[in-house]
Motif scaffolding. Structure first.
Motif, PDB file in Angstrom:
ATOM      1  N   MET A 122       0.836  -1.211   0.000  1.00  0.00           N
ATOM      2  CA  MET A 122       0.000   0.000   0.000  1.00  0.00           C
ATOM      3  C   MET A 122       0.872   1.263   0.000  1.00  0.00           C
ATOM      4  N   LEU A 123       1.967   1.216   0.748  1.00  0.00           N
ATOM      5  CA  LEU A 123       2.848   2.395   0.805  1.00  0.00           C
ATOM      6  C   LEU A 123       3.736   2.512  -0.435  1.00  0.00           C
ATOM      7  N   GLY A 124       3.856   1.409  -1.175  1.00  0.00           N
ATOM      8  CA  GLY A 124       4.679   1.432  -2.384  1.00  0.00           C
ATOM      9  C   GLY A 124       6.158   1.222  -2.092  1.00  0.00           C
ATOM     10  N   VAL A 125       6.482   0.516  -1.005  1.00  0.00           N
ATOM     11  CA  VAL A 125       7.895   0.225  -0.738  1.00  0.00           C
ATOM     12  C   VAL A 125       8.188  -1.235  -1.084  1.00  0.00           C
ATOM     13  N   PRO A 126       9.397  -1.504  -1.569  1.00  0.00           N
ATOM     14  CA  PRO A 126       9.674  -2.851  -2.051  1.00  0.00           C
ATOM     15  C   PRO A 126       9.713  -3.895  -0.934  1.00  0.00           C
ATOM     16  N   GLU A 127       9.297  -5.102  -1.306  1.00  0.00           N
ATOM     17  CA  GLU A 127       9.252  -6.188  -0.327  1.00  0.00           C
ATOM     18  C   GLU A 127      10.629  -6.459   0.272  1.00  0.00           C
ATOM     19  N   SER A 128      11.669  -6.141  -0.548  1.00  0.00           N
ATOM     20  CA  SER A 128      13.028  -6.416  -0.070  1.00  0.00           C
ATOM     21  C   SER A 128      13.368  -5.591   1.175  1.00  0.00           C
ATOM     22  N   ASP A 129      12.602  -4.529   1.424  1.00  0.00           N
ATOM     23  CA  ASP A 129      12.868  -3.710   2.614  1.00  0.00           C
ATOM     24  C   ASP A 129      12.085  -4.185   3.837  1.00  0.00           C
ATOM     25  N   SER A 130      11.375  -5.313   3.693  1.00  0.00           N
ATOM     26  CA  SER A 130      10.469  -5.677   4.782  1.00  0.00           C
ATOM     27  C   SER A 130      11.214  -6.022   6.080  1.00  0.00           C
ATOM     28  N   GLU A 131      12.469  -6.519   5.948  1.00  0.00           N
ATOM     29  CA  GLU A 131      13.222  -6.821   7.173  1.00  0.00           C
ATOM     30  C   GLU A 131      13.569  -5.547   7.944  1.00  0.00           C
ATOM     31  N   ILE A 132      13.917  -4.475   7.195  1.00  0.00           N
ATOM     32  CA  ILE A 132      14.206  -3.198   7.875  1.00  0.00           C
ATOM     33  C   ILE A 132      12.934  -2.733   8.581  1.00  0.00           C
ATOM     34  N   PHE A 133      11.800  -2.912   7.894  1.00  0.00           N
ATOM     35  CA  PHE A 133      10.532  -2.492   8.492  1.00  0.00           C
ATOM     36  C   PHE A 133      10.240  -3.248   9.776  1.00  0.00           C
ATOM     37  N   ARG A 134      10.504  -4.562   9.728  1.00  0.00           N
ATOM     38  CA  ARG A 134      10.215  -5.367  10.912  1.00  0.00           C
ATOM     39  C   ARG A 134      11.022  -4.827  12.089  1.00  0.00           C
ATOM     40  N   ASP A 135      12.281  -4.531  11.800  1.00  0.00           N
ATOM     41  CA  ASP A 135      13.174  -4.028  12.845  1.00  0.00           C
ATOM     42  C   ASP A 135      12.648  -2.703  13.404  1.00  0.00           C
ATOM     43  N   SER A 137       9.620  -1.439  13.148  1.00  0.00           N
ATOM     44  CA  SER A 137       8.302  -1.619  13.754  1.00  0.00           C
ATOM     45  C   SER A 137       8.448  -2.210  15.169  1.00  0.00           C
ATOM     46  N   ASP A 138       9.329  -3.215  15.315  1.00  0.00           N
ATOM     47  CA  ASP A 138       9.568  -3.823  16.634  1.00  0.00           C
ATOM     48  C   ASP A 138      10.124  -2.794  17.606  1.00  0.00           C
ATOM     49  N   LYS A 139      11.093  -1.998  17.106  1.00  0.00           N
ATOM     50  CA  LYS A 139      11.720  -1.019  18.012  1.00  0.00           C
ATOM     51  C   LYS A 139      10.704   0.008  18.496  1.00  0.00           C
ATOM     52  N   PRO A 341       1.388 -21.210  24.269  1.00  0.00           N
ATOM     53  CA  PRO A 341       2.470 -20.270  24.585  1.00  0.00           C
ATOM     54  C   PRO A 341       2.577 -20.033  26.095  1.00  0.00           C
ATOM     55  N   SER A 342       3.798 -19.814  26.554  1.00  0.00           N
ATOM     56  CA  SER A 342       4.001 -19.533  27.981  1.00  0.00           C
ATOM     57  C   SER A 342       4.012 -18.018  28.167  1.00  0.00           C
ATOM     58  N   PRO A 343       3.897 -17.533  29.427  1.00  0.00           N
ATOM     59  CA  PRO A 343       3.941 -16.079  29.657  1.00  0.00           C
ATOM     60  C   PRO A 343       5.203 -15.452  29.061  1.00  0.00           C
ATOM     61  N   ASP A 344       6.316 -16.222  28.994  1.00  0.00           N
ATOM     62  CA  ASP A 344       7.555 -15.676  28.412  1.00  0.00           C
ATOM     63  C   ASP A 344       7.438 -15.434  26.917  1.00  0.00           C
ATOM     64  N   ASP A 345       6.458 -16.079  26.290  1.00  0.00           N
ATOM     65  CA  ASP A 345       6.283 -15.891  24.847  1.00  0.00           C
ATOM     66  C   ASP A 345       5.483 -14.633  24.519  1.00  0.00           C
ATOM     67  N   ARG A 346       4.942 -13.973  25.554  1.00  0.00           N
ATOM     68  CA  ARG A 346       4.197 -12.720  25.321  1.00  0.00           C
ATOM     69  C   ARG A 346       5.138 -11.652  24.777  1.00  0.00           C
ATOM     70  N   ILE A 347       4.659 -10.806  23.891  1.00  0.00           N
ATOM     71  CA  ILE A 347       5.529  -9.748  23.403  1.00  0.00           C
ATOM     72  C   ILE A 347       5.821  -8.767  24.541  1.00  0.00           C
ATOM     73  N   ASP A 348       7.019  -8.199  24.453  1.00  0.00           N
ATOM     74  CA  ASP A 348       7.515  -7.374  25.545  1.00  0.00           C
ATOM     75  C   ASP A 348       6.968  -5.954  25.403  1.00  0.00           C
ATOM     76  N   SER A 349       5.772  -5.731  25.893  1.00  0.00           N
ATOM     77  CA  SER A 349       5.181  -4.403  25.767  1.00  0.00           C
ATOM     78  C   SER A 349       4.127  -4.230  26.848  1.00  0.00           C
ATOM     79  N   ASP A 350       4.019  -3.018  27.375  1.00  0.00           N
ATOM     80  CA  ASP A 350       2.981  -2.753  28.367  1.00  0.00           C
ATOM     81  C   ASP A 350       1.660  -2.445  27.657  1.00  0.00           C
ATOM     82  N   ILE A 351       1.720  -2.219  26.352  1.00  0.00           N
ATOM     83  CA  ILE A 351       0.540  -1.733  25.638  1.00  0.00           C
ATOM     84  C   ILE A 351      -0.060  -2.799  24.721  1.00  0.00           C
TER      85      ILE A 351
END
Ligand code: HEM
Length: 361
Positions: A122-135, A137-139, A341-351
């Motif tokens: 939708m944004l028009g960015v190449p799929e090859s950049d998806s790893e940078i996005f993941r990083d 987005s996670d941060k 999944p165990s409680p440790d598998d929860r994503i690390d976020s208060d939100i």
């Protein structure tokens, strides 16, 4: 907390748990603001303003109203429906790969992949950049509620600046944002970058968690999964109930612009209000038997997408992606077992509420 201390103070932070109280605050943007840059020190605000304007989520009217109407047309259910065939194609391909694999992880193989690919296209960015996005987005998701991550925001802003093309007639979102005009006003570079960043942050992890949380809930309720396979028309109900029961966004914040009183607690100007949407969504005063997962329930007015002027712009897209993911998954997978999944598998976020992995057995 909802029963014992529905409103309680901790320093200048007021924690609020009940549906009606939260609804009242979210509906009153004049007195309860999300424009937090006004509370930051001048130095921090200047650093953030250097490269992006605040996202619409963090703006009050009138700027919020102008920016939201400039971008809103791209997100109506009708505009989003145009993506349905492509979303289905992607979902089918991802589910097919899961079926072929011996051991797969629902999160990394399906629920993460679908939203990031859809929003990238939708944004028009190449799929090859998806790893940078993941990083990125996670941060940014991890930094939510813990103060702005300026370095990542700068990197992302620089990335999107290069994509702006004022003469483009492309159909992707960055092109549309670069050329859209209302009352003779166009979006500035900072506004475009700010908006693209918001879409990545607001749209990826949330929708990933919605899909994962739905599959986990269906594992807990095989009888509903069977019903869903026989009667796919109940899938939108499953999506809504997952949003309510395992809300991907558990809380949001406002600050008070006035001295007032909420639920018997005195509120001072500039106090921060932490609003627990996940708790409101299980409030027995609104949802009968709120602690059980029931896609057939009549009361569907959950707050998983917020309420009021900041109601989630991406709700039609998130609903569509989740519905299609569940349709394709249930068509291809007759029944499934997962490693709980165990409680440790929860994503690390208060939100955010979701899991890092969900392994199929
Ligand atoms: C706002 C939840 C998916 C874009 C919000 C808010 C919530 C929310 C609770 C309001 C926050 C507040 O009032 O403080 C969710 C959930 C999602 C989801 C649970 C998925 C299950 C998406 C997607 C997009 C998106 C896919 C876009 C690609 C936005 C935007 C806003 C927003 C732009 C700000 C709207 C405004 O301030 O006017 N979302 N969201 N969201 N969301 Fe979502």
């Amino acid at each position: 907390m909802r029963k014992s201390s529905p409103v309680y103070r901790e320093g200048n932070m007021i924690h609020i748990f009940k549906y009606k109280t939260i609804s009242r605050i979210l509906s009153d943007h004049q007195n309860f603001s999300s424009q937090f840059r006004d509370l930051l020190g001048e130095e921090m605000a200047a650093m953030l303003n250097e490269k992006t304007t605040p996202s619409i989520l963090l703006l009050d009217p009138p700027l919020h109203t102008t920016l939201r109407s400039l971008v809103g047309s791209a997100f109506t259910p009708r505009s989003i429906e145009l993506f349905e065939p492509r979303i289905r194609e992607l979902a089918r391909m991802l589910v097919h790969a899961i079926v072929e694999k011996e051991n797969s992880d629902v999160v990394s193989d399906l629920s993460y992949q679908l939203p990031i690919r859809v929003i990238s296209e939708m944004l028009g960015v190449p799929e090859s950049d998806s790893e940078i996005f993941r990083d990125w987005s996670d941060k940014l998701a991890t930094s939510l509620g813990r103060g702005p991550d300026i370095e990542t925001q700068y990197d992302m802003a620089d990335y999107f600046y290069k994509k702006i093309d004022r003469n483009s007639n492309g159909n992707n979102l960055i092109s549309r944002l670069s050329t859209v005009e209302m009352d003779g006003r166009k979006l500035s570079d900072k506004e475009i970058a700010g908006f693209a960043i918001l879409l990545l942050v607001a749209g990826n992890e949330t929708t990933t968690n919605l899909i994962t949380n739905a599959i986990l809930s269906l594992y807990d309720h095989p009888e509903i999964y069977d019903d869903m396979r026989k009667t796919p028309s109940i899938i939108p109900g499953v999506v809504e109930e997952t949003l309510r029961y395992r809300s991907p966004v558990q809380s949001t914040r406002r600050y008070s612009k006035i001295d007032t009183e909420i639920g018997g607690e005195e509120i001072l100007k500039n106090d921060i209000l932490a609003l627990y949407l996940g708790s409101a969504n299980r409030d027995e005063e609104v949802f009968e038997d709120g602690e059980s997962f029931n896609p057939y329930r009549k009361e569907k007015r959950h707050m998983a997408f917020g309420q009021g002027i900041h109601f989630c712009l991406g709700a039609p897209l998130a609903r569509l992606e989740a519905r299609i993911a569940l349709e394709e998954f249930s068509k291809a997978v007759p029944g499934f077992e997962i490693e709980k999944p165990s409680p440790d598998d929860r994503i690390d976020s208060d939100i955010m509420y979701g899991f890092r992995k969900l392994n199929l057995k």
